[in-house]
Design a protein around this motif. Sequence first.
Motif, PDB file in Angstrom:
ATOM      1  N   TYR A  35      18.778 -39.073  -1.077  1.00 17.06           N
ATOM      2  CA  TYR A  35      18.695 -37.838  -1.869  1.00 17.06           C
ATOM      3  C   TYR A  35      19.768 -37.839  -2.958  1.00 17.06           C
ATOM      4  O   TYR A  35      19.507 -37.504  -4.118  1.00 17.06           O
ATOM      5  CB  TYR A  35      18.847 -36.614  -0.955  1.00 17.06           C
ATOM      6  CG  TYR A  35      18.850 -35.301  -1.715  1.00 17.06           C
ATOM      7  CD1 TYR A  35      17.692 -34.550  -1.860  1.00 17.06           C
ATOM      8  CD2 TYR A  35      20.027 -34.835  -2.314  1.00 17.06           C
ATOM      9  CE1 TYR A  35      17.689 -33.364  -2.582  1.00 17.06           C
ATOM     10  CE2 TYR A  35      20.038 -33.655  -3.036  1.00 17.06           C
ATOM     11  CZ  TYR A  35      18.870 -32.932  -3.167  1.00 17.06           C
ATOM     12  OH  TYR A  35      18.891 -31.766  -3.887  1.00 17.06           O
ATOM     13  N   GLU A  36      20.967 -38.250  -2.582  1.00 27.78           N
ATOM     14  CA  GLU A  36      22.080 -38.280  -3.542  1.00 27.78           C
ATOM     15  C   GLU A  36      21.796 -39.254  -4.687  1.00 27.78           C
ATOM     16  O   GLU A  36      22.137 -38.991  -5.843  1.00 27.78           O
ATOM     17  CB  GLU A  36      23.385 -38.653  -2.827  1.00 27.78           C
ATOM     18  CG  GLU A  36      24.592 -38.675  -3.763  1.00 27.78           C
ATOM     19  CD  GLU A  36      25.903 -38.934  -3.028  1.00 27.78           C
ATOM     20  OE1 GLU A  36      25.891 -38.976  -1.781  1.00 27.78           O
ATOM     21  OE2 GLU A  36      26.930 -39.098  -3.719  1.00 27.78           O
ATOM     22  N   TYR A  37      21.170 -40.382  -4.349  1.00 26.34           N
ATOM     23  CA  TYR A  37      20.807 -41.349  -5.392  1.00 26.34           C
ATOM     24  C   TYR A  37      19.882 -40.702  -6.420  1.00 26.34           C
ATOM     25  O   TYR A  37      20.092 -40.828  -7.639  1.00 26.34           O
ATOM     26  CB  TYR A  37      20.132 -42.581  -4.761  1.00 26.34           C
ATOM     27  CG  TYR A  37      19.513 -43.497  -5.786  1.00 26.34           C
ATOM     28  CD1 TYR A  37      20.288 -44.414  -6.496  1.00 26.34           C
ATOM     29  CD2 TYR A  37      18.150 -43.425  -6.074  1.00 26.34           C
ATOM     30  CE1 TYR A  37      19.725 -45.234  -7.452  1.00 26.34           C
ATOM     31  CE2 TYR A  37      17.573 -44.248  -7.034  1.00 26.34           C
ATOM     32  CZ  TYR A  37      18.365 -45.152  -7.718  1.00 26.34           C
ATOM     33  OH  TYR A  37      17.809 -45.965  -8.670  1.00 26.34           O
ATOM     34  N   MET A  38      18.851 -40.016  -5.922  1.00 36.71           N
ATOM     35  CA  MET A  38      17.923 -39.331  -6.840  1.00 36.71           C
ATOM     36  C   MET A  38      18.682 -38.317  -7.692  1.00 36.71           C
ATOM     37  O   MET A  38      18.514 -38.243  -8.914  1.00 36.71           O
ATOM     38  CB  MET A  38      16.827 -38.611  -6.045  1.00 36.71           C
ATOM     39  CG  MET A  38      15.999 -39.500  -5.150  1.00 36.71           C
ATOM     40  SD  MET A  38      15.066 -40.742  -6.076  1.00 36.71           S
ATOM     41  CE  MET A  38      14.244 -41.587  -4.711  1.00 36.71           C
ATOM     42  N   HIS A  39      19.508 -37.517  -7.024  1.00 31.82           N
ATOM     43  CA  HIS A  39      20.191 -36.407  -7.691  1.00 31.82           C
ATOM     44  C   HIS A  39      21.138 -36.901  -8.785  1.00 31.82           C
ATOM     45  O   HIS A  39      21.129 -36.389  -9.909  1.00 31.82           O
ATOM     46  CB  HIS A  39      20.952 -35.588  -6.643  1.00 31.82           C
ATOM     47  CG  HIS A  39      21.550 -34.332  -7.174  1.00 31.82           C
ATOM     48  ND1 HIS A  39      22.891 -34.191  -7.418  1.00 31.82           N
ATOM     49  CD2 HIS A  39      20.989 -33.143  -7.513  1.00 31.82           C
ATOM     50  CE1 HIS A  39      23.129 -32.972  -7.887  1.00 31.82           C
ATOM     51  NE2 HIS A  39      21.992 -32.321  -7.944  1.00 31.82           N
ATOM     52  N   THR A  40      21.938 -37.913  -8.470  1.00 27.00           N
ATOM     53  CA  THR A  40      22.948 -38.358  -9.424  1.00 27.00           C
ATOM     54  C   THR A  40      22.343 -39.133 -10.594  1.00 27.00           C
ATOM     55  O   THR A  40      23.024 -39.390 -11.586  1.00 27.00           O
ATOM     56  CB  THR A  40      24.027 -39.224  -8.743  1.00 27.00           C
ATOM     57  OG1 THR A  40      23.377 -40.260  -8.011  1.00 27.00           O
ATOM     58  CG2 THR A  40      24.859 -38.375  -7.796  1.00 27.00           C
ATOM     59  N   ASN A  41      21.063 -39.523 -10.480  1.00 32.52           N
ATOM     60  CA  ASN A  41      20.377 -40.165 -11.606  1.00 32.52           C
ATOM     61  C   ASN A  41      19.696 -39.157 -12.526  1.00 32.52           C
ATOM     62  O   ASN A  41      18.983 -39.549 -13.443  1.00 32.52           O
ATOM     63  CB  ASN A  41      19.354 -41.178 -11.096  1.00 32.52           C
ATOM     64  CG  ASN A  41      19.987 -42.541 -10.883  1.00 32.52           C
ATOM     65  OD1 ASN A  41      20.258 -43.260 -11.843  1.00 32.52           O
ATOM     66  ND2 ASN A  41      20.271 -42.876  -9.634  1.00 32.52           N
ATOM     67  N   LEU A  42      19.902 -37.874 -12.274  1.00 35.47           N
ATOM     68  CA  LEU A  42      19.270 -36.839 -13.089  1.00 35.47           C
ATOM     69  C   LEU A  42      20.250 -36.213 -14.092  1.00 35.47           C
ATOM     70  O   LEU A  42      19.998 -35.128 -14.608  1.00 35.47           O
ATOM     71  CB  LEU A  42      18.644 -35.772 -12.183  1.00 35.47           C
ATOM     72  CG  LEU A  42      17.408 -36.265 -11.404  1.00 35.47           C
ATOM     73  CD1 LEU A  42      17.046 -35.307 -10.278  1.00 35.47           C
ATOM     74  CD2 LEU A  42      16.222 -36.450 -12.341  1.00 35.47           C
ATOM     75  N   PHE A  43      21.366 -36.877 -14.328  1.00 37.63           N
ATOM     76  CA  PHE A  43      22.320 -36.454 -15.367  1.00 37.63           C
ATOM     77  C   PHE A  43      22.897 -35.078 -15.033  1.00 37.63           C
ATOM     78  O   PHE A  43      22.618 -34.084 -15.701  1.00 37.63           O
ATOM     79  CB  PHE A  43      21.650 -36.502 -16.755  1.00 37.63           C
ATOM     80  CG  PHE A  43      21.057 -37.859 -17.031  1.00 37.63           C
ATOM     81  CD1 PHE A  43      21.846 -38.875 -17.530  1.00 37.63           C
ATOM     82  CD2 PHE A  43      19.730 -38.140 -16.740  1.00 37.63           C
ATOM     83  CE1 PHE A  43      21.325 -40.144 -17.760  1.00 37.63           C
ATOM     84  CE2 PHE A  43      19.196 -39.405 -16.964  1.00 37.63           C
ATOM     85  CZ  PHE A  43      19.998 -40.402 -17.477  1.00 37.63           C
ATOM     86  N   VAL A  44      23.671 -35.039 -13.986  1.00 37.20           N
ATOM     87  CA  VAL A  44      24.120 -33.786 -13.390  1.00 37.20           C
ATOM     88  C   VAL A  44      25.632 -33.601 -13.466  1.00 37.20           C
ATOM     89  O   VAL A  44      26.177 -32.715 -12.814  1.00 37.20           O
ATOM     90  CB  VAL A  44      23.663 -33.711 -11.909  1.00 37.20           C
ATOM     91  CG1 VAL A  44      22.161 -33.498 -11.834  1.00 37.20           C
ATOM     92  CG2 VAL A  44      24.077 -34.963 -11.135  1.00 37.20           C
TER      93      VAL A  44
END
Length: 409
Positions: A35-44
Amino acid sequence: MKSRFGFIFLYLLVAGSVKSVTFEQVLDSITPSSYEYMHTNLFVGDGMNRGFTGDLDGSIPRVPAYQHDDARDFIFNQFQEFGLDTSLDPFWFTRSYGATTYIYTNCNNVVAIQPGLATNAQWFIVGAHYDSVDPGQFSELSPGADDNASGVAAVLELARTLGAYHFRHNIIYIAFDAEEKGLQGAWHFVDTHTTNDPLLTNVIQRADVGGVLSLDMLAYNPPGPNQDRVRIYGGNSSSNAPVQAALREALLAWTPIDVVHSGSIAASDHHPFHARGMDACLLIEYNVWSNPHYHRTTDSVDTPDYIDYVYATELTRGVAAYLMYEAGILLPPTLSIVVDDPQDRIQLRWTAQSNATYRIDYADELQLITTWHPLGVVTNDAGAAIVEWEGPRSGINQRFYRVEYLYEP
Ligand SMILES: [Zn+2]
């Protein structure tokens, strides 16, 4: 009674399609690190944004800016990588702020379709908006780590894990654009791609939509009496709408999160679906109304003690369980095989799902592209049950067997 299978082998299965998978194992493949991988690839992070820019006097159309399209491309590429039928759903709109009317162009929903195998498959839709509020006169430059990269990461994690399985019903994973400008992406999708007119084809019949979930702000979970709680808002005031009840049941059964029905709200992407007669609801962190970083520059993954990946992952698991129940996941069966060599007979036995038909194949050898030959078909007309198929083995080289859920194309 003595078995007439006097001489018994139990083959270890090597066919890839015949591995043992349980409901719980599918849920356990949803992890905080993924989940963190997805999240941190969304420019956050600090200074990032997924909003729009352009002339503020309204003379020139406003367009996506900063990391908006980078996030869009990451979502698109992930959906494609998971083997889903992925497309951009472009649109434009106008919106007034005060006396000025602005044109917004180059907007795109990102849509991924996972076709179900049932003949009259329904549609289940799970979506989250990937745009964030934009800087300038409208609001602060907000990275939107919680609002709403947290929901998009959940949708991506669902697509990654559930996309690997067959389902009875169709699932649409969707990242909506321009939610912060008045639910524009969801309105566009609903009014362009769903209909009440039974004569229209290539659009979704609203009567065939089984449930719609908007995931919007899933990662703020501060300590206190309201920790590990989540809210479900309906598109109407009824807490008994089927989608709300089923989502609540799935969360309570498979996560430690407490669920609070919070009534009705129109302020997220479930609303256009509900307004057009579909059963839709919103899942949102319990503490949304006290989130100090809401629409602020500090809605960032760099803000200390803010984004809670464990909590967001639990919510994602609950949504996965909802989809597995409601859209009807078809777990690959585990086979036990009994071979009677002297009689040249074979018996295959597996747990069949309710009202399901299976096709049995064999292969002489497994290759990169294996040639499978049909052996038979077994239908289970009842609830989940152990079923078996027995037939001639006819040939010492027939060592590999598989059983697959059969559907009518
Ligand atoms: Zn939002």
